[in-house]
Design a protein around this motif. Structure first.
Motif, short mmCIF file in Angstrom:
data_model
loop_
_atom_site.label_atom_id
_atom_site.label_comp_id
_atom_site.label_asym_id
_atom_site.label_seq_id
_atom_site.Cartn_x
_atom_site.Cartn_y
_atom_site.Cartn_z
N HIS A 68 -8.75 14.74 -17.12
CA HIS A 68 -10.05 14.49 -17.75
C HIS A 68 -10.96 13.58 -16.91
N ILE A 69 -10.40 12.95 -15.85
CA ILE A 69 -11.21 11.99 -15.09
C ILE A 69 -11.13 12.15 -13.57
N PHE A 70 -10.22 12.96 -13.05
CA PHE A 70 -10.04 12.99 -11.60
C PHE A 70 -11.26 13.54 -10.85
N GLY A 71 -12.14 14.24 -11.53
CA GLY A 71 -13.34 14.74 -10.88
C GLY A 71 -14.50 13.77 -10.85
N LEU A 72 -14.34 12.63 -11.51
CA LEU A 72 -15.46 11.71 -11.69
C LEU A 72 -15.92 11.04 -10.39
N PRO A 73 -15.03 10.45 -9.57
CA PRO A 73 -15.52 9.80 -8.34
C PRO A 73 -16.27 10.77 -7.42
N GLY A 74 -15.74 11.96 -7.24
CA GLY A 74 -16.40 12.93 -6.37
C GLY A 74 -17.76 13.36 -6.88
N LEU A 75 -17.84 13.59 -8.18
CA LEU A 75 -19.12 14.00 -8.77
C LEU A 75 -20.16 12.89 -8.61
N LEU A 76 -19.77 11.65 -8.85
CA LEU A 76 -20.70 10.53 -8.70
C LEU A 76 -21.16 10.39 -7.26
N ALA A 77 -20.23 10.62 -6.31
CA ALA A 77 -20.60 10.53 -4.89
C ALA A 77 -21.60 11.61 -4.52
N THR A 78 -21.35 12.83 -4.95
CA THR A 78 -22.25 13.94 -4.63
C THR A 78 -23.63 13.71 -5.24
N ARG A 79 -23.67 13.11 -6.40
CA ARG A 79 -24.97 12.85 -7.05
C ARG A 79 -25.86 11.96 -6.18
N SER A 80 -25.25 11.13 -5.33
CA SER A 80 -26.04 10.26 -4.44
C SER A 80 -26.84 11.05 -3.41
N PHE A 81 -26.44 12.30 -3.18
CA PHE A 81 -27.14 13.12 -2.19
C PHE A 81 -28.27 13.96 -2.81
N GLN A 82 -28.57 13.69 -4.09
CA GLN A 82 -29.57 14.49 -4.79
C GLN A 82 -30.95 13.83 -4.82
N GLY A 83 -31.18 12.84 -3.95
CA GLY A 83 -32.48 12.17 -3.93
C GLY A 83 -32.52 11.02 -4.92
N ASP A 84 -33.72 10.74 -5.42
CA ASP A 84 -33.93 9.64 -6.38
C ASP A 84 -33.51 10.11 -7.76
N VAL A 85 -32.23 9.92 -8.08
CA VAL A 85 -31.66 10.52 -9.29
C VAL A 85 -31.72 9.62 -10.51
#
Length: 313
Positions: A68-85
């Motif tokens: 239920h949580i192992f995808g969380l760090p990677g998703l948060l990291a990728t979100r940093s590449f989406q500009g001013d989020v």
């Protein structure tokens, strides 16, 4: 408003089902997307949808088991590449922040936006903004686990134009004020109260999401009158003892919750990898004998949740 299942499996990914994650899309309502649990590879699942991580503003985590949580760090990291989020808020049990911060620190991942963590401890209202409330209750699992109930505020009734016609109110700001229940003064001095020209309020929608748990009275509290109930169904109905021993639920138990609590639609979720193809359909068939409006959730299913009185899709 729409639900999309990103992962409907239990414990481990399979060829047909990824592990747990659900997106609640409220783009028309508040231009946001909320995630409920972020199992491993959730961001890979998102790549196969129209979801944009910049729109994800809140994440609700039921409990701290890996699926239920192992995808969380990677998703948060990728979100940093989406500009001013913009910032993101994560609601979850104690220990979740330590897990995320440690993963990001050890991997030397830089996050370009603020992350706020809200620790869930007991039940009650945890959020009320922009016309939505979120309630949680503690469930019965091996580790602290929480269910979620999203409640949309009621919408004002429609402006009764037939009743208003005799006053010849011009199109424009005055009609807008009446629609908001305000008073206006016409050129001839007539005072109109918007509340006198509004139909009954439209009830807001209710979505309940129940992940890993044994049967417990808290589920009924969260599920009461829900338009959509998503309920874990890790085991078949004839495996109630096994489900109880593993702190999980059966499809039959989920159906009974829906039947007894005036739920409109039930979706069976968190399906064991033992149930593939026809075997998975067995869970749906068992539940439908108790609550007819039951569906087995599959990865990428999209569920439109109409306003009360509108036709379901």
């Amino acid at each position: 408003m729409e639900l999309q299942f990103l992962g409907t499996g239990a414990g481990q990914p399979s060829k047909k089902r990824n592990v747990s994650s659900i997106a609640l899309k409220m783009l028309d309502e508040i231009n946001e997307i909320w995630l409920f649990d972020v199992g491993e590879a959730t961001q890979h699942q998102i790549l196969r949808t129209n979801i944009r991580l910049r729109k994800v503003t809140k994440i609700f985590i039921s409990h701290n088991h890996g699926d239920h949580i192992f995808g969380l760090p990677g998703l948060l990291a990728t979100r940093s590449f989406q500009g001013d989020v913009g910032p993101i808020t994560i609601y979850g049990p104690a220990g979740l922040e330590q897990f995320v911060r440690t993963a990001l620190k050890i991997s030397r991942t830089k996050i370009s936006y603020p992350i706020k963590f809200v620790v869930l401890e007991e039940g009650g209202l945890i959020f009320h903004e922009k016309g939505f409330k979120v309630y949680t209750e503690k469930l019965a699992h091996r580790v602290p686990s929480f269910g979620f109930r999203v409640v949309e505020d009621d919408h004002p009734g429609e402006l009764l134009m037939d009743k208003l016609a005799q006053y010849n109110v011009p199109n424009g700001p005055l009609l807008g004020k009446l629609k908001n229940g305000e008073k206006i003064v016409l050129d001839n001095g007539t005072i109109l109260d918007g509340n006198d020209f509004l139909g009954p309020n439209k009830k807001g929608r209710i979505i309940t999401i129940i992940y890993d748990t044994r049967a417990t009275p808290a589920i009924a509290q969260l599920a009461q009158n829900a338009d959509v109930l998503v309920h874990e169904s890790t085991f078949a109905g004839n495996e109630a003892d096994l489900a109880h021993s593993y702190y999980h639920s059966t499809a039959v138990e989920a159906a009974k919750i829906a039947r007894n609590n005036n739920v409109k639609r039930l979706y069976l979720n968190h399906i064991s990898a033992r149930y593939l193809g026809v075997k998975a359909k067995k869970l749906e068939n068992q539940a439908q004998k108790i609550f007819a409006n039951t569906r087995l959730a599959n990865d990428f299913d999209r569920i439109v949740i109409p306003m009360k009185g509108e036709k379901d899709e």
